[in-house]
Design an enzyme around this catalytic site. Structure first.
Site, PDB file in Angstrom:
ATOM      1  N   LYS A   1     -41.613 -28.422 -21.339  1.00 34.43           N
ATOM      2  CA  LYS A   1     -40.605 -29.474 -21.527  1.00 34.43           C
ATOM      3  C   LYS A   1     -39.230 -28.868 -21.764  1.00 34.43           C
ATOM      4  CE  LYS A   1     -40.069 -31.534 -25.733  1.00 34.43           C
ATOM      5  NZ  LYS A   1     -38.711 -31.539 -26.295  1.00 34.43           N
ATOM      6  N   ASN A   2     -39.165 -27.896 -22.682  1.00 37.99           N
ATOM      7  CA  ASN A   2     -37.851 -27.402 -23.090  1.00 37.99           C
ATOM      8  C   ASN A   2     -37.212 -26.461 -22.071  1.00 37.99           C
ATOM      9  OD1 ASN A   2     -37.992 -29.017 -25.278  1.00 37.99           O
ATOM     10  ND2 ASN A   2     -38.431 -27.383 -26.760  1.00 37.99           N
TER      11      ASN A   2
ATOM     12  N   ARG B   1     -31.682 -35.602 -27.712  1.00 37.34           N
ATOM     13  CA  ARG B   1     -30.576 -34.702 -28.011  1.00 37.34           C
ATOM     14  C   ARG B   1     -30.181 -33.841 -26.806  1.00 37.34           C
ATOM     15  NH1 ARG B   1     -27.836 -32.375 -32.376  1.00 37.34           N
ATOM     16  NH2 ARG B   1     -27.331 -30.209 -31.989  1.00 37.34           N
TER      17      ARG B   1
ATOM     18  N   CYS C   1     -34.961 -35.881 -32.374  1.00 35.67           N
ATOM     19  CA  CYS C   1     -35.978 -35.900 -33.430  1.00 35.67           C
ATOM     20  C   CYS C   1     -35.329 -35.772 -34.806  1.00 35.67           C
ATOM     21  CB  CYS C   1     -36.958 -34.734 -33.240  1.00 35.67           C
ATOM     22  SG  CYS C   1     -38.202 -35.053 -31.988  1.00 35.67           S
TER      23      CYS C   1
ATOM     24  N   ARG D   1     -28.582 -31.483 -37.515  1.00 35.16           N
ATOM     25  CA  ARG D   1     -28.355 -31.103 -36.130  1.00 35.16           C
ATOM     26  C   ARG D   1     -26.898 -31.341 -35.681  1.00 35.16           C
ATOM     27  NH1 ARG D   1     -33.597 -32.632 -32.599  1.00 35.16           N
ATOM     28  NH2 ARG D   1     -33.131 -30.636 -31.621  1.00 35.16           N
TER      29      ARG D   1
ATOM     30  N   ASP E   1     -21.161 -28.425 -33.867  1.00 37.94           N
ATOM     31  CA  ASP E   1     -20.002 -27.537 -33.978  1.00 37.94           C
ATOM     32  C   ASP E   1     -20.069 -26.330 -33.038  1.00 37.94           C
ATOM     33  OD1 ASP E   1     -22.226 -26.871 -35.610  1.00 37.94           O
ATOM     34  OD2 ASP E   1     -21.012 -25.468 -36.771  1.00 37.94           O
ATOM     35  N   LEU E   2     -21.257 -25.787 -32.834  1.00 40.48           N
ATOM     36  CA  LEU E   2     -21.365 -24.584 -31.996  1.00 40.48           C
ATOM     37  C   LEU E   2     -21.064 -24.897 -30.529  1.00 40.48           C
ATOM     38  CD1 LEU E   2     -24.611 -23.063 -33.592  1.00 40.48           C
ATOM     39  CD2 LEU E   2     -22.225 -22.537 -34.138  1.00 40.48           C
TER      40      LEU E   2
ATOM     41  N   LYS F   1     -24.464 -18.559 -35.395  1.00 36.43           N
ATOM     42  CA  LYS F   1     -25.869 -18.917 -35.640  1.00 36.43           C
ATOM     43  C   LYS F   1     -26.495 -19.110 -34.258  1.00 36.43           C
ATOM     44  CE  LYS F   1     -28.407 -22.520 -38.049  1.00 36.43           C
ATOM     45  NZ  LYS F   1     -28.318 -23.638 -38.974  1.00 36.43           N
ATOM     46  N   VAL F   2     -27.744 -18.712 -34.109  1.00 30.57           N
ATOM     47  CA  VAL F   2     -28.383 -18.837 -32.790  1.00 30.57           C
ATOM     48  C   VAL F   2     -28.635 -20.315 -32.478  1.00 30.57           C
ATOM     49  CG1 VAL F   2     -30.463 -18.315 -31.462  1.00 30.57           C
ATOM     50  CG2 VAL F   2     -29.503 -16.586 -32.997  1.00 30.57           C
ATOM     51  N   SER F   3     -28.209 -20.744 -31.296  1.00 28.54           N
ATOM     52  CA  SER F   3     -28.487 -22.116 -30.850  1.00 28.54           C
ATOM     53  C   SER F   3     -28.982 -22.093 -29.412  1.00 28.54           C
ATOM     54  CB  SER F   3     -27.226 -22.978 -30.946  1.00 28.54           C
ATOM     55  OG  SER F   3     -27.419 -24.178 -30.213  1.00 28.54           O
ATOM     56  N   VAL F   4     -30.177 -22.642 -29.227  1.00 32.45           N
ATOM     57  CA  VAL F   4     -30.755 -22.716 -27.884  1.00 32.45           C
ATOM     58  C   VAL F   4     -29.881 -23.610 -26.997  1.00 32.45           C
ATOM     59  CG1 VAL F   4     -32.768 -23.494 -26.561  1.00 32.45           C
ATOM     60  CG2 VAL F   4     -33.086 -22.336 -28.760  1.00 32.45           C
TER      61      VAL F   4
ATOM     62  N   ASP G   1     -41.062 -24.936 -33.437  1.00 30.91           N
ATOM     63  CA  ASP G   1     -41.797 -26.023 -32.779  1.00 30.91           C
ATOM     64  C   ASP G   1     -43.315 -25.893 -32.926  1.00 30.91           C
ATOM     65  OD1 ASP G   1     -39.412 -27.103 -32.056  1.00 30.91           O
ATOM     66  OD2 ASP G   1     -39.495 -26.493 -29.960  1.00 30.91           O
TER      67      ASP G   1
ATOM     68  N   ILE H   1     -35.191 -22.719 -39.502  1.00 34.48           N
ATOM     69  CA  ILE H   1     -34.312 -23.218 -38.429  1.00 34.48           C
ATOM     70  C   ILE H   1     -33.747 -24.595 -38.774  1.00 34.48           C
ATOM     71  CG2 ILE H   1     -34.124 -23.719 -35.949  1.00 34.48           C
ATOM     72  CD1 ILE H   1     -34.910 -20.831 -36.415  1.00 34.48           C
TER      73      ILE H   1
ATOM     74  N   ARG I   1     -43.535 -37.799 -25.592  1.00 33.66           N
ATOM     75  CA  ARG I   1     -42.294 -37.093 -25.232  1.00 33.66           C
ATOM     76  C   ARG I   1     -42.582 -35.669 -24.771  1.00 33.66           C
ATOM     77  NH1 ARG I   1     -37.419 -37.765 -29.361  1.00 33.66           N
ATOM     78  NH2 ARG I   1     -36.535 -36.601 -27.636  1.00 33.66           N
TER      79      ARG I   1
HETATM   80  C1  EPZ Z   1     -34.065 -26.640 -29.093  1.00 35.32           C
HETATM   81  O1  EPZ Z   1     -33.287 -27.587 -29.811  1.00 35.32           O
HETATM   82  C2  EPZ Z   1     -35.364 -27.324 -28.779  1.00 35.32           C
HETATM   83  N1  EPZ Z   1     -35.134 -28.489 -27.954  1.00 35.32           N
HETATM   84  C3  EPZ Z   1     -36.070 -27.720 -30.082  1.00 35.32           C
HETATM   85  O2  EPZ Z   1     -37.325 -28.285 -29.743  1.00 35.32           O
HETATM   86  C4  EPZ Z   1     -36.277 -26.474 -30.914  1.00 35.32           C
HETATM   87  O3  EPZ Z   1     -36.841 -26.834 -32.150  1.00 35.32           O
HETATM   88  C5  EPZ Z   1     -34.952 -25.752 -31.156  1.00 35.32           C
HETATM   89  O4  EPZ Z   1     -34.311 -25.479 -29.871  1.00 35.32           O
HETATM   90  C6  EPZ Z   1     -35.096 -24.433 -31.886  1.00 35.32           C
HETATM   91  O5  EPZ Z   1     -35.959 -23.586 -31.190  1.00 35.32           O
HETATM   92  C7  EPZ Z   1     -35.055 -28.358 -26.627  1.00 35.32           C
HETATM   93  O6  EPZ Z   1     -35.093 -27.268 -26.079  1.00 35.32           O
HETATM   94  C8  EPZ Z   1     -34.912 -29.597 -25.828  1.00 35.32           C
HETATM   95  P1  EPZ Z   1     -30.751 -25.258 -31.723  1.00 35.32           P
HETATM   96  P2  EPZ Z   1     -31.742 -27.339 -30.050  1.00 35.32           P
HETATM   97  O7  EPZ Z   1     -29.396 -25.643 -31.258  1.00 35.32           O
HETATM   98  O8  EPZ Z   1     -31.167 -26.614 -28.906  1.00 35.32           O
HETATM   99  C9  EPZ Z   1     -28.173 -25.584 -35.714  1.00 35.32           C
HETATM  100  C10 EPZ Z   1     -39.006 -29.930 -29.700  1.00 35.32           C
HETATM  101  O9  EPZ Z   1     -39.809 -30.344 -30.561  1.00 35.32           O
HETATM  102  N2  EPZ Z   1     -27.011 -25.971 -34.902  1.00 35.32           N
HETATM  103  O10 EPZ Z   1     -31.285 -23.925 -31.327  1.00 35.32           O
HETATM  104  O11 EPZ Z   1     -31.185 -28.656 -30.430  1.00 35.32           O
HETATM  105  C11 EPZ Z   1     -29.265 -26.650 -35.716  1.00 35.32           C
HETATM  106  O12 EPZ Z   1     -28.966 -27.692 -36.612  1.00 35.32           O
HETATM  107  C12 EPZ Z   1     -37.555 -29.675 -30.051  1.00 35.32           C
HETATM  108  O13 EPZ Z   1     -39.314 -29.731 -28.513  1.00 35.32           O
HETATM  109  C13 EPZ Z   1     -25.793 -26.046 -35.520  1.00 35.32           C
HETATM  110  O14 EPZ Z   1     -25.638 -25.798 -36.731  1.00 35.32           O
HETATM  111  O15 EPZ Z   1     -31.789 -26.387 -31.326  1.00 35.32           O
HETATM  112  C14 EPZ Z   1     -30.465 -25.834 -36.113  1.00 35.32           C
HETATM  113  O16 EPZ Z   1     -30.454 -25.652 -37.515  1.00 35.32           O
HETATM  114  C15 EPZ Z   1     -37.194 -30.114 -31.441  1.00 35.32           C
HETATM  115  N3  EPZ Z   1     -24.694 -26.416 -34.771  1.00 35.32           N
HETATM  116  C16 EPZ Z   1     -30.201 -24.485 -35.433  1.00 35.32           C
HETATM  117  O17 EPZ Z   1     -28.802 -24.461 -35.137  1.00 35.32           O
HETATM  118  C17 EPZ Z   1     -24.800 -26.687 -33.434  1.00 35.32           C
HETATM  119  O18 EPZ Z   1     -23.776 -26.990 -32.821  1.00 35.32           O
HETATM  120  C18 EPZ Z   1     -30.954 -24.260 -34.130  1.00 35.32           C
HETATM  121  O19 EPZ Z   1     -30.776 -25.389 -33.298  1.00 35.32           O
HETATM  122  C19 EPZ Z   1     -26.057 -26.571 -32.814  1.00 35.32           C
HETATM  123  C20 EPZ Z   1     -27.160 -26.201 -33.566  1.00 35.32           C
END
Ligand code: EPZ
Length: 430
Positions: A22-23, A102, A126, A131, A134-135, A172-175, A317, A339, A409
Site C-alpha cells: 500500500k505505502n 493523509r 489515521c 502529524r 512543517d517538514l 527529522k526523518v519523514s517518509v 506500522d 515515531i 484500507r
Molecule cells: C508514512 O506516513 C506511512 N504512510 C505511515 O503508515 C508510517 O507509519 C509512517 O510513514 C512512518 O513510517 C504512508 O506511507 C502512506 P512520516 P508519513 O512523515 O509519511 C513527523 C500506515 O499504517 N512529521 O514519516 O505520514 C510525524 O508526525 C501508515 O500505513 C513532522 O513532524 O509519516 C511523525 O512523528 C500510518 N512534520 C514522523 O515525522 C512533518 O511535516 C514520521 O512521519 C511530517 C512528519
C-alpha cells in the site's frame, strides 16, 4: 457496517501470498501526475486507500484503466493499472477528498513541479498523533516555493520559470516529505540534495520508478539523495514491491497461533529488524528467494523488548501487531514507540481481550498472560485493528472486530488469506 468475527482456532498452516505494498502504491500512483504519458503499475493491491486515491487523482486529470487482473501466478492479487495525466485539469485538492487520507496531501509535489501551483487542503489520516506538515513546507521552500496557509489550505506557488534545485536537511526523518521532495525536485531546474532523507523501501521504490520515467535520482535508500532535475518525464511500467507490513503482520499471526506458513513473494530484506525480533520470541524464520517460511511448532513465546525507528529499524506500522503477539509471551516485554506520539490506541482494546499492558510515556510494558478471551472490540486505525485480529486468533470464544473499514484500507483479502491457512474468520454485515 461490517464487522469481523474470529474464533480462536489453533495453528495456521499453508501459504499466504503477499500483495503489493500500500505505502509504495500510493506515492507511485501520485507520480503519474508528473508526466502526460501512461504510467503502468503492476501488482497494485485492491485496497480502499488505492480506490480513494484514484478518485482524488482523477480530480486532477488522471485517467486510469485496469489492464489485467493479475501479474502474479498466486491467483489472489496483483492488478495491472495504467494511470495517465494527459493534462493537469485542476490544481486544487479539496478538503473533502484530502481529509480521508493523509497521503493525498503528497499531490502538492507533482502539482507544483508540473503545473507550477497547488492548493491543497491540510491533511487528515489515521489518528495516531498530531502529524504536522512543517517538514513539507520547509523542504518545498528550499526549492523556491512560495507558501502560505489560509482557511485550511496550503497555497503553494513555484517561482517564475519553475522550481529551483536546492539543498535541504530534514531535522527529522519523514517518509511523506521525502516522497514529495523526490517528485518535486525531479522536474526542478538544477540539482537538489536532500539529507537525512527517509530510507524506507517505499522511498527506494518511488525513486526507481521515477528513474524509469526519465528522472536522475541517486542515493535513494541512503540518508543523502541527489536529484538532478530534468525538463520532462515520460511513461514507464513498474511493479509495486511486496508489502513488508503485510508480511510482518502475517508472520505475527503465525507466531501467535503456531504452525508453518509460507509467505509467498515476501522479501526478508524489507523487514529484517522485525524478523529478528520475531526470532527472539522463539519463532523460526527461514527466508528464500521467493518468500519467507514462518514456523512455530511448540514452546512458549519468549518476551522481547523493541523500539520503533525509521528504516532500517523496527517499523512503527508493525508495533501494534507485535504488541498483540507479546501479550501471550512467557514474561514481560517492553515496547517503545518513537515515531508517533499517540500510537498506543490498541492497548485499551487489547485489555478488553484480557491483555495486561501498562503505558508510561512512549513505552508500554506488556506482561504476558496465559489466556485471552474474545470480546467486541474496535480500533481507531488500520494497524491497531490488525492487532485485535491477531489477539482474536488465539482468544477463547468469539472476538468481534468492529470498524472494519480501517482494515480494508490496508489489508487485501484479509479474511480470504487467513481462512486459507485455517483461521476461523468471517465478515458479517449488520
Ligand atoms: C508514512 O506516513 C506511512 N504512510 C505511515 O503508515 C508510517 O507509519 C509512517 O510513514 C512512518 O513510517 C504512508 O506511507 C502512506 P512520516 P508519513 O512523515 O509519511 C513527523 C500506515 O499504517 N512529521 O514519516 O505520514 C510525524 O508526525 C501508515 O500505513 C513532522 O513532524 O509519516 C511523525 O512523528 C500510518 N512534520 C514522523 O515525522 C512533518 O511535516 C514520521 O512521519 C511530517 C512528519
Amino acid at each position: 457496517m461490517d464487522k469481523i468475527l474470529i474464533r480462536g482456532n489453533g495453528a495456521l498452516n499453508g501459504t499466504i501470498p503477499i500483495s503489493g505494498a500500500k505505502n509504495a502504491a500510493l506515492p507511485l500512483m501520485i507520480a503519474s501526475l508528473l508526466t502526460s504519458e501512461p504510467l503502468v503499475l503492476e501488482n497494485l493491491p485492491r485496497l480502499a486507500d488505492v480506490e480513494a486515491l484514484k478518485s482524488i487523482l482523477s480530480n486532477h486529470g488522471v485517467d486510469y484503466q485496469v489492464k489485467g487482473k493479475r501479474a502474479g501466478d498466486d491467483g489472489m492479487s496483483g492488478r495491472v493499472v495504467e494511470f495517465q495525466a494527459t493534462e493537469i485539469v485542476d490544481t486544487l485538492a479539496p478538503y473533502d477528498l484530502v481529509r480521508k487520507m493523509r497521503a493525498s496531501f503528497w499531490v502538492i509535489g507533482p502539482l507544483l513541479a508540473r503545473a507550477g501551483e497547488a492548493k491543497v487542503s491540510l491533511p487528515g489520516g489515521c489518528a495516531i498523533g498530531t502529524r504536522p506538515i512543517d517538514l513539507f513546507l520547509d523542504s518545498l521552500a528550499a526549492l523556491g516555493t512560495e507558501l502560505d496557509i489560509d482557511a485550511g489550505y496550503v497555497n503553494a506557488r513555484a517561482p517564475a520559470g519553475g522550481l529551483r534545485g536546492g539543498h535541504y536537511t530534514f531535522p527529522k526523518v519523514s517518509v511523506g516529505a521525502t516522497h514529495v521532495m523526490l517528485m518535486a525536485a525531479s522536474l526542478a531546474n538544477g540539482e537538489t540534495v536532500i539529507e537525512n532523507a527517509a530510507r524506507e523501501p517505499e522511498v527506494v521504490d518511488l525513486a526507481t520508478c521515477l528513474n524509469k520515467m526519465g528522472a536522475d535520482i541517486s542515493g535513494a535508500g541512503t540518508p543523502t539523495i541527489t536529484i538532478k532535475g530534468v525538463t520532462s518525464l515520460h511513461g514507464a511500467t513498474h511493479r509495486v514491491l511486496p508489502d513488508r507490513i503485510e508480511t510482518g503482520t502475517f508472520a505475527a499471526c503465525v507466531a501467535m497461533t503456531g504452525g508453518d506458513v509460507f509467505l509467498k513473494n515476501a522479501q526478508a530484506s524489507l523487514l529484517q529488524e522485525a524478523l529478528d525480533v520475531l526470532e527472539k520470541t522463539g519463532v523460526e524464520v527461514e527466508s528464500g528467494n521467493d518468500g519467507i517460511h514462518i514456523r512455530r511448532t511448540g514452546g512458549d513465546l519468549q518476551p522481547v523488548d523493541f523500539s520503533t525507528d525509521p528504516f532500517p529499524g523496527f517499523p512503527t506500522d508493525l508495533q501494534a501487531q507485535y504488541m498483540a503477539l507479546l501479550t501471550r509471551a512467557n514474561g514481560t516485554s517492553h515496547v517503545t514507540e518513537t515515531i508517533f506520539e499517540n500510537r498506543f490506541m490498541h492497548v485499551q482494546e487489547l485489555a478488553r481481550l484480557g491483555a495486561d499492558i501498562s503505558i508510561d510515556g512512549q513505552t508500554a510494558t506488556v506482561r504476558g498472560v496465559k489466556r485471552l478471551s474474545g470480546a467486541p472490540v474496535m480500533a481507531t486505525d488500520l494497524r491497531a485493528s490488525m492487532s485485535l485480529v491477531i489477539a482474536g486468533l488465539v482468544a477463547d470464544g468469539v472476538t468481534e472486530v468492529n470498524r472494519v473499514y480501517h482494515l480494508d484500507r490496508g489489508f487485501e483479502l484479509l479474511e480470504e488469506k487467513l481462512s486459507a491457512v485455517g483461521a476461523d474468520i468471517e465478515r458479517v454485515s449488520d
